[in-house]
Design an enzyme around this catalytic site. Structure first.
Site, mmCIF file in Angstrom:
data_model
loop_
_atom_site.group_PDB
_atom_site.id
_atom_site.type_symbol
_atom_site.label_atom_id
_atom_site.label_comp_id
_atom_site.label_asym_id
_atom_site.label_seq_id
_atom_site.Cartn_x
_atom_site.Cartn_y
_atom_site.Cartn_z
ATOM 1 C CG ASP A 135 2.059 4.392 -6.287
ATOM 2 O OD1 ASP A 135 1.160 3.571 -6.568
ATOM 3 O OD2 ASP A 135 2.084 5.554 -6.737
ATOM 4 C CG ASP A 145 -2.143 0.932 0.973
ATOM 5 O OD1 ASP A 145 -3.251 0.388 0.800
ATOM 6 O OD2 ASP A 145 -1.979 2.165 0.926
ATOM 7 C CE LYS A 174 -12.297 -0.303 -2.793
ATOM 8 N NZ LYS A 174 -12.146 0.349 -1.476
#
EC number: 2.1.1.166
Length: 242
Positions: free
Chosen positions: A133, A117, A197
């Site tokens: 990243d 993350d 997601k």
């Protein structure tokens, strides 16, 4: 890009994972509702968010059960429905902050979890967590090394930093889903699963077509823990063909 922990079938025994509130007495629920006093200078949107957090049964349950965010229950409900996590499996967690999904994966038997993350994540015993990243090329290679072998399950809770410009934000969302899908198809072992997601319009037809070609089953599902007003849903691709 970061995980959005607070926004916002099965070969084994099914678990229940609904909110902790019991009974259907709306009057009692109203009486128990925490009122948030309006602070001078506080934006209305911040006031709404605070009120929602204080009265969200999943937030309360996360505190009680030691999960770092209410987002943990989204994965719990996805696992209950689709049987995603099996003992000893190797899991990649994209957009892992603050760590709720890694906690769930380990608690449900995953043998090795590696997450990444842009936001720093406090250590979790049993997980390798990278502060990088994921959209940068070196992050994917570092995560592969941390995995130590082909993955059984790739989870993506990636969410872009939004600008408020719909067209720009849409492109960022699509790009993240594509990046996660490409990574999954690169590291998954045959039979593996990819969960991501997505938001309304968050997966391009090209990505969906590629996933349908490379996986036995591709579907969408919105778990109960995903807030009704949220545009998010989850893409589940199972049975990677290699």
């Amino acid at each position: 890009m970061s995980g959005a922990g607070d926004d916002e079938d099965e070969p084994r025994r099914r678990r229940r994972s609904g909110p902790v509130t019991k009974g259907g007495d709306a009057r009692a629920a109203k009486q128990l509702r925490t009122r948030v006093k309006t602070a001078r200078g506080r934006k209305h949107s911040s006031q709404r968010w605070l009120d929602r957090q204080l009265n969200d049964p999943y937030v309360a349950r996360a505190r009680q059960e030691g999960y770092r965010s209410r987002a943990a229950y989204k994965l719990i409900e996805l696992d209950d429905k689709f049987g995603l996590i099996r003992p000893g499996m190797r899991v990649a967690d994209l957009g892992a902050a603050p760590g709720g999904w890694a906690q769930v994966a380990l608690k449900r038997g995953a043998g090795h979890v590696a997450g990444v993350d842009l936001l720093e994540i406090a250590p979790i015993p049993g997980a390798i967590l990278l502060h990088m990243d994921f959209t940068e090329p070196e992050a994917a290679e570092a995560l592969k090394e941390a995995l130590g072998g082909p993955a059984d399950l790739v989870l993506s809770d990636l969410a872009p930093w939004t600008t408020g410009h719909k067209a720009t934000d849409h492109l960022r969302i699509v790009a993240l889903v594509e990046t996660a899908a490409l990574f999954a198809m690169d590291v998954l072992k045959p039979g593996g699963t990819f969960v991501a997601k997505v938001f309304q319009g968050g997966a391009s037809h090209d990505v969906l077509d590629a996933l349908k070609t490379r996986f036995d089953k591709v579907r969408h599902y919105k778990p109960p823990a995903s807030r009704t007003e949220s545009a998010e849903t989850f893409l589940i691709a199972q049975g990677f063909k290699g």
